[in-house]
Design a protein around this motif. Structure first.
Motif, PDB file in Angstrom:
ATOM      1  N   ASP A  45       8.222  54.828   5.396  1.00 54.89           N
ATOM      2  CA  ASP A  45       8.485  54.259   4.076  1.00 54.89           C
ATOM      3  C   ASP A  45       7.219  54.322   3.233  1.00 54.89           C
ATOM      4  O   ASP A  45       6.118  54.114   3.740  1.00 54.89           O
ATOM      5  CB  ASP A  45       8.916  52.793   4.207  1.00 54.89           C
ATOM      6  N   THR A 101      19.671  39.119   1.145  1.00 50.81           N
ATOM      7  CA  THR A 101      20.882  39.752   0.615  1.00 50.81           C
ATOM      8  C   THR A 101      21.188  40.983   1.476  1.00 50.81           C
ATOM      9  O   THR A 101      20.403  41.343   2.372  1.00 50.81           O
ATOM     10  CB  THR A 101      20.666  40.206  -0.834  1.00 50.81           C
ATOM     11  N   ASP A 102      22.302  41.671   1.188  1.00 51.94           N
ATOM     12  CA  ASP A 102      22.601  42.912   1.906  1.00 51.94           C
ATOM     13  C   ASP A 102      21.505  43.951   1.662  1.00 51.94           C
ATOM     14  O   ASP A 102      21.081  44.653   2.581  1.00 51.94           O
ATOM     15  CB  ASP A 102      23.958  43.479   1.469  1.00 51.94           C
ATOM     16  N   ALA A 103      21.027  44.019   0.408  1.00 51.16           N
ATOM     17  CA  ALA A 103      19.935  44.955   0.089  1.00 51.16           C
ATOM     18  C   ALA A 103      18.660  44.550   0.819  1.00 51.16           C
ATOM     19  O   ALA A 103      17.895  45.399   1.275  1.00 51.16           O
ATOM     20  CB  ALA A 103      19.698  44.989  -1.416  1.00 51.16           C
ATOM     21  N   LYS A 105      18.508  42.949   3.706  1.00 53.65           N
ATOM     22  CA  LYS A 105      18.667  43.293   5.131  1.00 53.65           C
ATOM     23  C   LYS A 105      18.419  44.776   5.345  1.00 53.65           C
ATOM     24  O   LYS A 105      17.799  45.179   6.331  1.00 53.65           O
ATOM     25  CB  LYS A 105      20.071  42.921   5.606  1.00 53.65           C
ATOM     26  N   LYS A 106      18.914  45.590   4.419  1.00 53.47           N
ATOM     27  CA  LYS A 106      18.741  47.046   4.532  1.00 53.47           C
ATOM     28  C   LYS A 106      17.270  47.443   4.401  1.00 53.47           C
ATOM     29  O   LYS A 106      16.789  48.338   5.100  1.00 53.47           O
ATOM     30  CB  LYS A 106      19.567  47.745   3.457  1.00 53.47           C
ATOM     31  N   ALA A 107      16.555  46.767   3.513  1.00 55.76           N
ATOM     32  CA  ALA A 107      15.148  47.111   3.273  1.00 55.76           C
ATOM     33  C   ALA A 107      14.195  46.418   4.241  1.00 55.76           C
ATOM     34  O   ALA A 107      13.038  46.820   4.354  1.00 55.76           O
ATOM     35  CB  ALA A 107      14.764  46.744   1.840  1.00 55.76           C
ATOM     36  N   SER A 108      14.675  45.388   4.939  1.00 55.55           N
ATOM     37  CA  SER A 108      13.792  44.621   5.822  1.00 55.55           C
ATOM     38  C   SER A 108      13.384  45.441   7.031  1.00 55.55           C
ATOM     39  O   SER A 108      14.214  46.094   7.665  1.00 55.55           O
ATOM     40  CB  SER A 108      14.480  43.334   6.276  1.00 55.55           C
ATOM     41  N   ARG A 109      12.110  45.431   7.322  1.00 58.05           N
ATOM     42  CA  ARG A 109      11.575  46.119   8.505  1.00 58.05           C
ATOM     43  C   ARG A 109      11.039  45.094   9.498  1.00 58.05           C
ATOM     44  O   ARG A 109      10.095  45.345  10.234  1.00 58.05           O
ATOM     45  CB  ARG A 109      10.460  47.096   8.109  1.00 58.05           C
ATOM     46  N   PHE A 119       9.697  44.220   3.385  1.00 58.50           N
ATOM     47  CA  PHE A 119      10.724  45.053   2.765  1.00 58.50           C
ATOM     48  C   PHE A 119      10.105  46.404   2.409  1.00 58.50           C
ATOM     49  O   PHE A 119       9.085  46.445   1.721  1.00 58.50           O
ATOM     50  CB  PHE A 119      11.263  44.392   1.498  1.00 58.50           C
ATOM     51  N   GLY A 121      10.710  50.904   1.599  1.00 60.53           N
ATOM     52  CA  GLY A 121      11.576  52.012   1.217  1.00 60.53           C
ATOM     53  C   GLY A 121      10.812  53.070   0.458  1.00 60.53           C
ATOM     54  O   GLY A 121       9.603  52.959   0.248  1.00 60.53           O
TER      55      GLY A 121
END
Length: 198
Positions: A45, A101-103, A105-109, A119, A121
């Protein structure tokens, strides 16, 4: 085959091998260093930002600075916020609860040591690399220290400099460019970015 012909063939083979070695992935060239750095960028990332605590977490309204930091992550969609009664200073106080949020969770490392959620990306492209000039033949395990300039080619949607003003880790990405430095190490498969120590 005549000895003189054998000698010429051997000399030609040796020259080919030598030239191949000079051109190999283990050579101490700027091109090999740049390739190693770009391979690292392609697999990692480019941009990260941290919450001050691991989510879910709560802050009393009296903690204005901490709430401001968290609210910036709410504005870019990484955290959600709802009113809550928070236990702080030995008493129950009005405050807020923050969750991913869902975003988010997706960005969390995962959780960064000593901080909160990390977070990440985006992708980067190497623009320039400053490395030592070619010297003696390198051996596996040798390291070189390089400085580089890179450009963000895929900035995450949540990476908004106008909102994330309190997150200094993004300051280096102004105008989509950033500078860095790292060690490269020679492996059996060529030059690689050396792993960072935990």
């Amino acid at each position: 085959m005549k000895p003189s012909k054998i000698a010429r063939v051997c000399a030609a083979m040796l020259l080919t091998i030598t030239l191949g070695a000079c051109d190999s992935k283990s050579a101490t060239t700027k091109e090999n260093y740049a390739k190693a750095e770009q391979q690292y960028f392609d697999a990692t990332d480019a941009v990260c930002v941290w919450s001050t605590r691991p989510a879910p977490f709560e802050y009393a309204n009296v903690r204005a600075w901490e709430q401001q930091q968290a609210d910036q992550l709410v504005k870019v969609g990484l955290l959600a916020k709802e009113p809550a009664t928070v236990r702080d200073f030995g008493q129950s106080l009005p405050g807020a609860r923050y969750t991913l949020t869902d975003a988010g969770k997706k960005a969390s490392r995962g959780v960064a040591s000593g901080l909160g959620n990390r977070f990440c990306g985006g992708k980067a492209k190497l623009m320039d690399i400053d490395a030592p000039s070619a010297g003696a033949k390198a051996q596996a395990g040798d390291k070189v220290y390089v400085h580089y300039v890179a450009q963000l080619v895929d900035r995450p949607a949540w990476d908004d400099e106008s909102v994330l003003v309190g997150h200094i880790e993004l300051a280096a990405t102004t105008n989509n460019q950033f500078k860095g430095e790292t060690f490269l190490i020679l492996t059996d498969d060529g030059w690689k970015v050396a792993p960072k120590k935990a």
